[in-house]
Design an enzyme around this catalytic site. Structure first.
Site, PDB file in Angstrom:
ATOM      1  N   CYS A  68       0.736  -1.254   0.000  1.00 57.60           N
ATOM      2  CA  CYS A  68       0.000   0.000   0.000  1.00 57.60           C
ATOM      3  C   CYS A  68       0.774   1.318   0.000  1.00 57.60           C
ATOM      4  CB  CYS A  68      -0.920  -0.037   1.213  1.00 57.60           C
ATOM      5  SG  CYS A  68      -1.964   1.376   1.353  1.00 57.60           S
ATOM      6  N   HIS A 124      -2.596   7.449   3.878  1.00 57.06           N
ATOM      7  CA  HIS A 124      -1.563   6.482   4.263  1.00 57.06           C
ATOM      8  C   HIS A 124      -0.149   6.916   3.878  1.00 57.06           C
ATOM      9  CE1 HIS A 124      -0.891   1.887   5.073  1.00 57.06           C
ATOM     10  NE2 HIS A 124      -0.568   2.661   6.105  1.00 57.06           N
TER      11      HIS A 124
END
Length: 586
Positions: A68, A124
């Site tokens: 990610c 993130h």
């Protein structure tokens, strides 16, 4: 001899108007290569994502990082992970962030072409200070969560709320420079629905429909829409779960992933419908990407499908990095399918060059850290050519390489493609359950015509190793003819192994160590600071306008943490799913 090439700026522009096209960048989380029907599998059915591909180019050799935060860092910075040091996802509550000195995609688009940039979804890339948040990196508004994973409905992660509604105000405004507000009214709203609704609202603002409290500026729109789906925890509205009852071989994990992917596709359909309704579709570049290969065969407690590709998320096999990619818009031929090489790092230079009509390097700000070999390239000519053979600006794809020990906790290994050949040696992060080829439960793989199957000779699978291959010695695969990585050529072609190793070592020479924490940690702030009736606590940056000074001091005591607790390190089937749940949600 010096050759001067003069090209008319107008000839580079994909649009006839004086304003660059709108850009809508949609990202799915953990969606598998064959979780979309335009790649051959009809188990889920994704007509809205399919429509983007049908109206433009299907990128069949499009690669991201195997997990990610690294992929999101490449999308936004145009820099490879070997130069950002972000090899693994950030754990919640840590002072890790993408280098604040880097200019990111929304800042480039504002600088080159006066885009108005808005973000909805998962960030993130850092949350400990204001400068690390989306509104500190060039986005004017933001709705979503800063961390890597949370509950889809309660938006809780590690005991605190993480779903913010933020805005950066122009200089001279009567408001504070930045407004941060926990969107507590969305506690109880499924995140896919909440994100879709805000994205539609942003589009309606640009189309003259009032949008975010009034008509937004008459500037080109950049909308970055990274959805939460289909990342764990596995949660979906009951009407979607019921749709796949009895269709996934009795595997509840696969049933939930199918339901979540269908809800995602419906959300994409609402976004594209809004563009059409507001008269923006013909003047919009719309791209769809997954952030990494899908976790498969129970890895992370879930089951996405990359079949017939080998491996999945957290690996350097093709199933971990070759992902769903499609783009349509002005200047891009319709209905093209391309196996030309394209990497996640290419989006920044490609989009800036497209929008500005000049070399993207002309938009690099003074003092910007230099871009190095391995970083993104301008692949706009490839997209304009419909991905025709030979049109890509790259004949190589760097997956990952490290300056030191490949067995370090943050290493997936080393891998590089040069021409047709892929060199790979796996590292410490390489989940055993994903090694091999895993058709999804409930799907007859022998009766399914997978799009990439034309590049996979199943006769080569006979005798192909599954467990532990390429852990000690480098393997070599022809991923043009053998995209499924059945047949290791290393013993037959030692000269090619040596040649690719030399190229890999060139990249290794500029690779940086893993990123280290900087500053104080994000903190939990009582929601009552935003309203007397608000209960609970929310994650906020340590220097946020509503963060009490005392909290910052307490949080700073943990800033010297080092090692594995700073990153999400997934090695087994249940390692990342301990906070998740498998269920329908109302």
């Amino acid at each position: 001899m010096t050759v001067l090439c003069v090209v008319s700026v107008l000839s580079l522009l994909p649009f006839a108007t004086s304003r660059p096209p709108h850009i809508v960048f949609i990202v799915s989380d953990d969606l598998g290569f064959n979780d979309v029907s335009f790649h051959g599998s009809n188990q889920i059915g994704t007509p809205n994502i399919d429509a983007i591909a049908a109206d433009g180019i299907t990128l069949m050799n499009y690669h991201v990082q195997p997990v990610c935060s690294p992929s999101r860092a490449t999308f936004m910075s145009g820099r490879h992970v070997i130069h950002t040091g972000i090899y693994m996802p950030f754990r919640q509550g840590t002072p890790l962030r993408l280098n604040l000195s880097y200019s990111l995609l929304p800042q480039y688009l504002r600088r080159c072409c006066n885009y108005s940039s808005h973000m909805v979804g998962k960030w993130h890339l850092g949350q400990n200070v204001l400068a690390a948040l989306p509104t500190g990196r060039g986005f004017e508004t933001y709705l979503g969560y800063w961390s890597g994973a949370e509950d889809y409905v309660t938006h809780d992660t590690l005991g605190a709320y993480d779903f913010n509604d933020d805005a950066r105000h122009e200089a001279g405004s009567a408001a504070a420079e930045v407004t941060l507000r926990p969107a507590v009214e969305l506690n109880g709203t499924y995140s896919t629905a909440a994100m879709t609704a805000r994205a539609v609202r942003v589009i309606e603002g640009f189309g003259g429909g009032g949008g975010l409290g009034g008509s937004l500026p008459r500037r080109p729109l950049f909308l970055y829409l990274p959805y939460q789906a289909v990342h764990w925890p596995l949660e979906a509205p009951p009407q979607y779960v019921d749709r796949y009852r009895g269709r996934t071989g009795g595997d509840t994990r696969r049933q939930l992933v199918c339901a979540m992917a269908k809800a995602l596709d419906d959300g994409v359909g609402q976004v594209t419908a809004a563009l059409k309704r507001r008269g923006m579709w013909d003047d919009s570049l719309v791209l769809f990407s997954s952030d990494n290969g899908g976790p498969t065969n129970g890895n992370e407690g879930t089951w996405s499908s990359n079949f017939p590709l080998r491996g999945g998320k957290n690996t350097l096999w093709e199933g971990g990095t070759r992902v769903v990619g499609a783009v349509r818009g002005p200047g891009i031929p319709r209905g093209a399918v391309s196996y030309e090489k394209f990497h996640a790092t290419d989006w920044l230079p490609t989009l800036v060059a497209m929008a500005s009509g000049r070399p993207w390097t002309a938009s690099i700000p003074p003092g910007e850290a230099p871009y190095l070999e391995g970083d993104g390239v301008d692949n706009w000519p490839m997209l304009r050519a419909g991905g025709a053979p030979g049109s890509s600006a790259r004949d190589w794809l760097l997956y990952e390489v490290h300056p030191g020990d490949r067995w370090a906790p943050h290493s997936h290994g080393d891998a590089l493609v040069l021409g047709d050949l892929k060199l790979i040696r796996t590292g410490k992060v390489n989940p055993a359950e994903e090694d091999g080829w895993h058709p999804p439960p409930g799907e007859d793989s022998t009766a399914t015509r997978y799009a990439v199957g034309e590049r996979c000779d199943r006769s080569l699978r006979v005798g192909a190793a599954e467990a532990g291959q390429c852990a000690e010695e480098y393997c070599l695969f022809n991923v043009t003819a053998d995209a499924c990585e059945y047949h290791d050529l290393a013993a037959e072609r030692p000269a090619d192994v040596a040649r690719l190793l030399r190229r890999l070592d060139r990249f290794r020479a500029t690779a940086v160590p893993v990123v280290r924490p900087e500053g104080c940690e994000p903190v939990r702030v009582p929601n009552s600071r935003w309203g007397a009736g608000f209960r609970g606590v929310s994650w906020q940056p340590c220097d946020g306008p509503m963060t009490p000074p005392g909290l910052t001091e307490v949080a700073s005591a943990g800033r010297e943490r080092r090692g594995e607790d700073l990153f999400v390190l997934v090695r087994g089937s249940g390692a990342a799913s301990q906070s998740g749940r498998l269920e329908s949600v109302a």
